[in-house]
Write an enzyme that holds these catalytic residues in place. Structure first.
Site, short mmCIF file in Angstrom:
data_model
loop_
_atom_site.label_atom_id
_atom_site.label_comp_id
_atom_site.label_asym_id
_atom_site.label_seq_id
_atom_site.Cartn_x
_atom_site.Cartn_y
_atom_site.Cartn_z
N SER A 155 12.72 -6.19 -112.05
CA SER A 155 11.53 -5.48 -111.18
C SER A 155 12.02 -4.15 -110.81
O SER A 155 13.13 -4.04 -110.43
CB SER A 155 11.21 -6.25 -110.08
OG SER A 155 10.55 -5.58 -109.31
N GLU A 157 11.51 -3.03 -108.38
CA GLU A 157 11.95 -3.22 -106.78
C GLU A 157 13.27 -3.20 -106.86
O GLU A 157 13.68 -2.96 -105.56
CB GLU A 157 11.36 -4.62 -106.27
CG GLU A 157 9.72 -4.43 -106.06
CD GLU A 157 9.31 -3.72 -104.97
OE1 GLU A 157 10.06 -3.75 -103.73
OE2 GLU A 157 8.22 -3.02 -104.89
N TYR A 179 12.57 -9.29 -101.71
CA TYR A 179 12.27 -9.43 -103.12
C TYR A 179 13.10 -8.61 -103.96
O TYR A 179 13.72 -9.10 -105.03
CB TYR A 179 10.90 -9.19 -103.22
CG TYR A 179 10.40 -9.22 -104.77
CD1 TYR A 179 10.09 -10.67 -105.34
CD2 TYR A 179 10.41 -8.10 -105.57
CE1 TYR A 179 9.62 -10.55 -106.93
CE2 TYR A 179 10.04 -8.21 -106.97
CZ TYR A 179 9.66 -9.20 -107.44
OH TYR A 179 9.37 -9.23 -108.93
O1 G4F Z 1 0.03 -4.95 -105.90
P1 G4F Z 1 1.46 -4.93 -105.05
O2 G4F Z 1 1.24 -6.09 -104.06
O3 G4F Z 1 2.53 -5.08 -105.83
P2 G4F Z 1 4.01 -4.62 -105.64
O4 G4F Z 1 4.43 -4.82 -104.41
O5 G4F Z 1 4.52 -3.29 -106.40
O6 G4F Z 1 4.75 -5.73 -106.65
C1 G4F Z 1 4.60 -5.90 -108.11
O7 G4F Z 1 5.09 -5.19 -108.76
C2 G4F Z 1 6.70 -5.34 -108.74
C3 G4F Z 1 7.18 -4.37 -109.94
O8 G4F Z 1 6.63 -4.69 -111.08
C4 G4F Z 1 6.99 -6.68 -109.06
F1 G4F Z 1 8.54 -6.82 -109.29
C5 G4F Z 1 6.32 -7.51 -108.17
O9 G4F Z 1 6.57 -8.95 -108.48
C6 G4F Z 1 4.92 -7.40 -108.17
O10 G4F Z 1 4.36 -7.78 -109.59
O11 G4F Z 1 1.23 -3.62 -104.17
C7 G4F Z 1 1.46 -2.10 -104.69
C8 G4F Z 1 1.18 -1.19 -103.88
C9 G4F Z 1 2.32 -1.28 -102.54
O12 G4F Z 1 2.94 -0.21 -102.29
C10 G4F Z 1 1.48 -1.69 -101.38
O13 G4F Z 1 2.02 -1.52 -100.03
O14 G4F Z 1 -0.07 -1.55 -103.06
C11 G4F Z 1 0.11 -1.19 -101.63
N1 G4F Z 1 -1.20 -1.93 -101.00
C12 G4F Z 1 -1.93 -1.15 -100.25
N2 G4F Z 1 -2.97 -1.93 -99.81
C13 G4F Z 1 -1.30 -3.17 -101.17
C14 G4F Z 1 -2.50 -3.25 -100.47
N3 G4F Z 1 -0.78 -4.19 -101.65
C15 G4F Z 1 -1.38 -5.32 -101.52
N4 G4F Z 1 -0.81 -6.37 -102.34
N5 G4F Z 1 -2.40 -5.55 -100.91
C16 G4F Z 1 -3.07 -4.47 -100.11
O15 G4F Z 1 -4.02 -4.84 -99.56
#
Ligand code: G4F
Length: 359
Positions: A155, A157, A179
């Site tokens: 990832s 990450e 993670y």
């Molecule tokens: O959709 P996210 O939760 O994805 P994140 O954390 O980037 O992780 C995903 O991608 C990674 C890279 O491929 C993978 F390794 C991992 O397994 C997963 O598939 O969040 C994306 C962004 C973050 O910056 C978060 O802070 O969206 C921001 N965000 C803002 N509001 C939110 C929210 N994320 C989530 N989940 N929920 C919210 O309400």
């Protein structure tokens, strides 16, 4: 054990082995995490390529696997060319037995606790599953003869607060989440086992990738689903964390094509899969709500529960190596992906409304 329908486990096992033997010209692949977004697309791709596909499934009381329904309900596929087996990544003896029985040509290791935010709440199980689970599988790979080709989905990450923009295969790991640290450990172990034990072991270093099959708690699907529900009067607001967060978002089926290509390469290596373009969460809001003639600013509210304790910045990938080595490039545009997800969610939510009592 093949996931059964009440027949004795031994008979099931014998039947599976018979079928595997009768088609021994077909390549066999094992997928951990087959019920997830990437796993389901990969199963489709491998079946289309003529593989026998064995999926490893966590034992739980939930037997619903919506992303695989179209395959498991097809009698010409399920238990003919697609097999599901129960095993946990904590359970090395079961994993070993399964892999010895199946003797796969290729193993795609996609399983893991994939929620970055949640990894702050459950750091120990995240590390056990994501980091140690990968190491346990590598230990089995080391003993298998012949040794299968092995792909681990790493990832972006692992880069956390990157020193280099855009990030590539040699960019130093600076994880800032449990993670990310677990993925960094697993990624290094894959490289170490490749070099020390000459395994054909590869890391697909994936930046964010989305699709209509994305889990509903990831921000992308949360947005497209909420836009659809708001349009249909099923929801009135959308609570989000930082909407200025930026990511390099690609299309999951494009990335899964890359996984397959990486394991067909002449030599094992690591490859970044990314689009090379950053977008903000608010871009998703603009396109998703805009597609439904809604103004997102009327519905989105800030909710500190979704604000991360630490959130990587400027994660954007350089997929030059995948392009040069594998001829890989992403095909679907950002806008087309968001619209596809919105239209999918509109169809799902309309169906839900139709099934409500009194409708
Ligand atoms: O959709 P996210 O939760 O994805 P994140 O954390 O980037 O992780 C995903 O991608 C990674 C890279 O491929 C993978 F390794 C991992 O397994 C997963 O598939 O969040 C994306 C962004 C973050 O910056 C978060 O802070 O969206 C921001 N965000 C803002 N509001 C939110 C929210 N994320 C989530 N989940 N929920 C919210 O309400």
């Amino acid at each position: 054990m093949d996931i059964g329908d009440g027949k004795g486990a031994a008979i099931q096992h014998w039947l599976v082995r018979q079928r595997m033997g009768s088609k021994n010209n077909s390549k066999r692949a094992v997928i951990t995490g087959i019920t997830g977004q990437d796993g389901s697309y990969l199963a489709e791709l491998l079946l289309a390529e003529g593989y026998l596909v064995h999926g490893i499934v966590r034992r739980s009381s939930r037997t619903v696997r919506p992303r695989l329904d179209h395959l498991t309900c097809d009698d010409s596929v399920y238990r003919q060319r697609l097999f599901l087996h129960y095993a946990d990544l904590e359970d090395l003896t079961t994993l070993r037995r399964l892999l010895v029985d199946i003797q796969p040509h290729e193993v795609y290791h996609l399983a893991g606790q994939s929620h970055v935010g949640v990894s702050f709440e459950i750091p120990e199980s995240t590390c056990d599953f994501t980091a140690m689970g990968t190491l346990r599988l590598l230990e089995v790979m080391r003993d298998l003869r012949p040794s299968p080709r092995f792909l681990h989905t790493s990832s972006s990450e692992i880069f956390g607060h990157p020193t280099v923009v855009p990030q590539h295969e040699e960019t130093p790991h600076v994880p800032i989440t449990p993670y990310g640290a677990a993925k960094s450990f697993a990624t290094n172990m894959v490289r170490i086992y490749r070099e020390a034990f000459e395994l054909f072991a590869c890391n697909a270093i994936c930046f964010n990738h989305e699709s209509p099959r994305r889990g509903e708690s990831f921000v992308t699907r949360k947005i497209t689903q909420s836009a659809a529900r708001i349009k249909l009067g099923l929801q009135t607001e959308l609570p989000l964390g930082n909407i200025d967060a930026q990511r390099d978002w690609g299309y999951a089926p494009d990335y899964v094509r890359g996984f397959f290509a990486l394991l067909q390469a002449d030599a094992p290596t690591d490859c970044v899969f990314a689009t090379g373009t950053l977008h903000r969460v608010r871009d998703w809001l603009e396109i998703a709500f805009g597609h439904l003639d809604l103004d997102w600013t009327e519905y989105v509210v800030f909710d500190s529960r979704f604000q991360r304790k630490a959130d990587p910045a400027r994660l954007v990938g350089d997929a030059g190596k995948a392009r040069r080595l594998l001829g890989w490039q992403p095909e679907k545009s950002f806008e087309a992906m968001v619209v596809e997800m919105v239209e999918h969610d509109m169809a799902v939510q309309r169906e839900l409304v139709r099934s409500l009592p009194g409708r």
